[in-house]
Design an enzyme around this catalytic site. Structure first.
Site, PDB file in Angstrom:
ATOM      1  N   GLU A  51       0.720  -1.207  -0.137  1.00 38.93           N
ATOM      2  CA  GLU A  51       0.096   0.120  -0.004  1.00 38.93           C
ATOM      3  C   GLU A  51       0.801   1.330  -0.117  1.00 38.93           C
ATOM      4  O   GLU A  51       1.936   1.285   0.706  1.00 38.93           O
ATOM      5  CB  GLU A  51      -0.925   0.030   1.116  1.00 38.93           C
ATOM      6  CG  GLU A  51      -1.733   1.069   1.462  1.00 38.93           C
ATOM      7  CD  GLU A  51      -2.605   1.215   2.747  1.00 38.93           C
ATOM      8  OE1 GLU A  51      -3.672   1.981   2.661  1.00 38.93           O
ATOM      9  OE2 GLU A  51      -2.064   0.546   3.867  1.00 38.93           O
ATOM     10  N   LYS A  66      -9.863   2.103  -2.565  1.00 39.94           N
ATOM     11  CA  LYS A  66      -9.881   1.809  -1.156  1.00 39.94           C
ATOM     12  C   LYS A  66     -11.245   2.187  -0.621  1.00 39.94           C
ATOM     13  O   LYS A  66     -11.661   3.460  -0.614  1.00 39.94           O
ATOM     14  CB  LYS A  66      -8.973   2.154  -0.391  1.00 39.94           C
ATOM     15  CG  LYS A  66      -8.810   1.852   1.126  1.00 39.94           C
ATOM     16  CD  LYS A  66      -7.466   2.048   1.773  1.00 39.94           C
ATOM     17  CE  LYS A  66      -7.391   1.912   3.313  1.00 39.94           C
ATOM     18  NZ  LYS A  66      -6.407   2.395   3.963  1.00 39.94           N
ATOM     19  N   CYS A  79      -5.697  -2.889   2.927  1.00 36.60           N
ATOM     20  CA  CYS A  79      -5.167  -2.797   4.290  1.00 36.60           C
ATOM     21  C   CYS A  79      -6.441  -2.776   5.129  1.00 36.60           C
ATOM     22  O   CYS A  79      -7.009  -3.713   5.544  1.00 36.60           O
ATOM     23  CB  CYS A  79      -4.599  -1.243   4.363  1.00 36.60           C
ATOM     24  SG  CYS A  79      -3.656  -1.143   5.843  1.00 36.60           S
TER      25      CYS A  79
END
Length: 253
Positions: free
Chosen positions: A41, A108, A142
């Site tokens: 990331e 995301k 994440c």
């Protein structure tokens, strides 16, 4: 398909330094037979909340991924802060670059409010599944890992979940536990990469990158330090697991 997870440190907010560090690591993964290479990331900046850290969509970080993919004839993926046309704030955008110039993006879904990301980044709208070499690949970033429902939603069109992260060492057991849980409950591979080293924000990262089978077995893993994690995945194994243990058919929405 062989996946290579590059577990690496990140030079804080220095794109050119990170490109220079990562290029030989991508080359090493390709030389080891990886057909898909996963970076961390925010691989080019670190998990920075600095105003203005975003770059244009199809900017230098996406360009780096495309260059590496073309140079080595592999898929390369990692996330970076990208500002879409007409927007002011960036998305935490996972870019998947193919060897033929194909580019896919996943934004995301869950900005990390606890770390201030929700104030500095926009949230994406939906999961994205991409077919790569006969595998249906669904990427997440994440904090998305904590939200089982989006993994469940994508399960019918997923053989492999990608998870790229800057996950803190202080919660490393959450990371490793949730990776195996997502594989087991969705009967799919999880290919996960986490950075190592200490970020410019002072947060330490332990790596723990791994590849997990549809039955929850850890096929390959690494603890701290820069290294390469390699594992082969097969769509037929996902199909066989789901046929042998037909649990997904009993899932109620």
């Amino acid at each position: 398909m062989r996946f290579g997870v590059v577990q690496h440190d990140i030079v804080w907010e220095d794109r050119e330094a990170n490109y220079a560090r990562l290029a030989p690591q991508v080359a090493r993964a390709a030389a080891a037979g990886a057909e898909f290479v996963l970076l961390s990331e925010t691989f080019s900046t670190g998990f920075s909340m600095t105003p203005g850290i975003g770059e244009p969509q199809d900017g230098p970080s996406a360009g780096f991924l495309c260059e590496q993919a073309a140079a080595h004839g592999v898929w390369v993926a990692g996330s970076c802060p990208e500002v879409a046309p007409g927007e002011q704030l960036p998305y935490n955008s996972l870019v998947l670059a193919g060897p033929d110039g194909t580019v896919h993006r996943y934004r995301k879904l869950h900005p990390f409010t606890h770390g201030g990301e929700a104030e500095r980044y926009l949230a994406g709208d939906a999961p994205v599944s991409v077919t790569v070499g006969g595998l249906r690949v669904t990427p997440f970033v994440c904090y998305d890992l904590r939200f089982a429902d989006v993994f469940w939603t994508a399960a019918p069109t997923t053989d492999v979940y990608l998870v790229t992260a800057n996950w803190p060492a202080a919660r490393r057991h959450h990371w490793t536990t949730l990776l195996r849980a997502r594989a087991i409950e969705n009967q799919a591979y999880v290919v996960a990469g986490n950075r190592v080293g200490t970020g410019g924000d002072g947060i330490e990262h332990a790596g723990d990158s791994q590849v997990v089978s549809p039955m929850g077995e850890v096929l390959a893993s690494a603890a701290g330090g820069e290294t390469l994690v390699l594992a082969d995945v097969d769509a037929a194994e996902v199909t066989a697991t789901r046929e042998r243990f037909a649990f997904l058919a009993d899932r109620r929405s």
